[in-house]
Design a protein around this motif. Structure first.
Motif, PDB file in Angstrom:
ATOM      1  N   GLU A 106     -32.242  25.411  80.230  1.00 43.83           N
ATOM      2  CA  GLU A 106     -33.119  24.248  80.388  1.00 43.83           C
ATOM      3  C   GLU A 106     -34.536  24.678  80.762  1.00 43.83           C
ATOM      4  OE1 GLU A 106     -31.472  21.712  83.311  1.00 43.83           O
ATOM      5  OE2 GLU A 106     -29.570  21.428  82.254  1.00 43.83           O
ATOM      6  N   VAL A 107     -34.617  25.560  81.754  1.00 44.57           N
ATOM      7  CA  VAL A 107     -35.929  26.013  82.232  1.00 44.57           C
ATOM      8  C   VAL A 107     -36.627  26.837  81.163  1.00 44.57           C
ATOM      9  CG1 VAL A 107     -37.115  27.405  83.961  1.00 44.57           C
ATOM     10  CG2 VAL A 107     -35.188  25.955  84.631  1.00 44.57           C
ATOM     11  N   GLY A 108     -35.906  27.803  80.600  1.00 39.12           N
ATOM     12  CA  GLY A 108     -36.513  28.703  79.627  1.00 39.12           C
ATOM     13  C   GLY A 108     -36.954  27.994  78.366  1.00 39.12           C
ATOM     14  N   GLN A 109     -36.113  27.103  77.861  1.00 39.53           N
ATOM     15  CA  GLN A 109     -36.447  26.433  76.603  1.00 39.53           C
ATOM     16  C   GLN A 109     -37.650  25.509  76.784  1.00 39.53           C
ATOM     17  OE1 GLN A 109     -35.597  27.694  73.979  1.00 39.53           O
ATOM     18  NE2 GLN A 109     -33.792  26.692  73.083  1.00 39.53           N
ATOM     19  N   ALA A 110     -37.719  24.817  77.910  1.00 34.62           N
ATOM     20  CA  ALA A 110     -38.864  23.943  78.157  1.00 34.62           C
ATOM     21  C   ALA A 110     -40.161  24.745  78.208  1.00 34.62           C
ATOM     22  CB  ALA A 110     -38.661  23.171  79.468  1.00 34.62           C
ATOM     23  N   MET A 111     -40.120  25.915  78.840  1.00 29.26           N
ATOM     24  CA  MET A 111     -41.312  26.755  78.913  1.00 29.26           C
ATOM     25  C   MET A 111     -41.709  27.261  77.528  1.00 29.26           C
ATOM     26  SD  MET A 111     -40.535  28.961  82.385  1.00 29.26           S
ATOM     27  CE  MET A 111     -41.965  30.001  82.067  1.00 29.26           C
ATOM     28  N   LEU A 112     -40.723  27.687  76.739  1.00 31.87           N
ATOM     29  CA  LEU A 112     -41.029  28.241  75.420  1.00 31.87           C
ATOM     30  C   LEU A 112     -41.544  27.181  74.462  1.00 31.87           C
ATOM     31  CD1 LEU A 112     -38.033  30.710  74.991  1.00 31.87           C
ATOM     32  CD2 LEU A 112     -40.429  31.287  75.361  1.00 31.87           C
ATOM     33  N   MET A 113     -41.049  25.975  74.576  1.00 30.52           N
ATOM     34  CA  MET A 113     -41.509  24.910  73.677  1.00 30.52           C
ATOM     35  C   MET A 113     -42.965  24.546  73.915  1.00 30.52           C
ATOM     36  SD  MET A 113     -38.322  22.285  73.188  1.00 30.52           S
ATOM     37  CE  MET A 113     -36.814  22.813  72.366  1.00 30.52           C
ATOM     38  N   ALA A 114     -43.492  24.913  75.080  1.00 27.32           N
ATOM     39  CA  ALA A 114     -44.892  24.612  75.397  1.00 27.32           C
ATOM     40  C   ALA A 114     -45.832  25.740  74.993  1.00 27.32           C
ATOM     41  CB  ALA A 114     -45.029  24.345  76.899  1.00 27.32           C
TER      42      ALA A 114
END
Length: 257
Positions: A227-235
């Motif tokens: 959850e944390v990693g994917q949200a950061m990468l999508m930005a």
């Protein structure tokens, strides 16, 4: 700057050479300090997208320095152990892929350092051995963690307890190594693979390394990390560029942003 570790650049790949051939690149304090400094510098160097780690003089790393293993100085031993462990921590947590190019021996702690890298390239003359038992010590520098990720636990017990030597072909067959190069071709093969990794999404590589470094974690912990990693990468700009290229049916060059 010590010449115990030499760094060469080939575009986005940094070639890191352990350079104490007279000691078969054993982990003497000079080499440990130099390699620690090099890894710290390369971790924040935006021009470097992948690393290759190898040893000069026909050996990858002969392991720990017997001269510094003084049982009458437990505080000194602990300090040296922590310094050496810092190398493994850096290799595992480095947000860039690291390829080990193993020529000759990777014994004891040298075995540990090779398996702390993301990929291991060998040639037929490469040799691995968890040689700790030959000097009455236990495996260290994370080998009890990294080896069972590559081989079944029963086989790991054998290798760790019996000090069996694996040549390059056997290491590949047992998945201790990932790529078998022809004799004399290990460095070229490692550089070629590192170049491919340097073209990959830096954010993806860093996220994968971070998640795998926590192995073995439960499903709940893994899903929270996603959850944390994917949200950061999508930005990131890289994801935005890749998404635009997907819809345009084009290609993307990842910039690490």
């Amino acid at each position: 700057m010590s010449d115990a570790v030499i760094v060469e650049r080939d575009g986005p790949v940094a070639l890191v050479r352990l350079n104490l051939p007279s000691k078969r690149n054993a982990l003497v304090p000079e080499l440990v300090m130099a390699l620690t400094a090099v890894l710290d510098a390369l971790a924040v160097d935006r021009c470097v997208r992948a690393l290759v780690l190898t040893g000069n003089g026909g050996a990858f790393c002969a392991g720990g320095d017997m001269g510094s293993m003084d049982g009458d100085d437990p505080l000194g031993v602990t300090a040296m152990m922590r310094a050496c462990q810092g190398i493994v921590r850096r290799l595992v947590s480095l947000p860039k892929p690291v390829v080990a190019a193993v020529e000759g021996a990777a014994f004891g702690a040298g075995f540990s350092i090779a398996l702390a890298c993301d990929l291991v390239v060998v040639e037929p003359g490469s040799r691995f051995c968890a040689a700790f038992g030959k000097v009455g010590l236990m495996p260290d520098l994370g080998l009890l963690w990294s080896l069972p990720q590559r081989v079944p636990m029963g086989r790991a017990r054998e290798l760790l307890m019996l000090c069996e030597v694996l040549g390059g072909e056997a290491a590949l067959a047992e998945r201790v190594a990932d790529i078998l190069a022809p004799e004399g071709g290990v460095l070229a093969a490692a550089m070629a693979r590192a170049m491919r990794l340097a073209d990959a999404s830096p954010g993806t590589v860093a996220a994968v390394k971070s998640a795998l470094a926590a192995w073995p974690q439960g499903l709940g912990e893994l899903l929270r990390a996603e959850e944390v990693g994917q949200a950061m990468l999508m930005a990131t700009a890289d994801h935005g560029a890749a998404r635009a290229a997907f819809f345009a049916k084009g290609t993307v060059r990842f910039e690490g942003r």
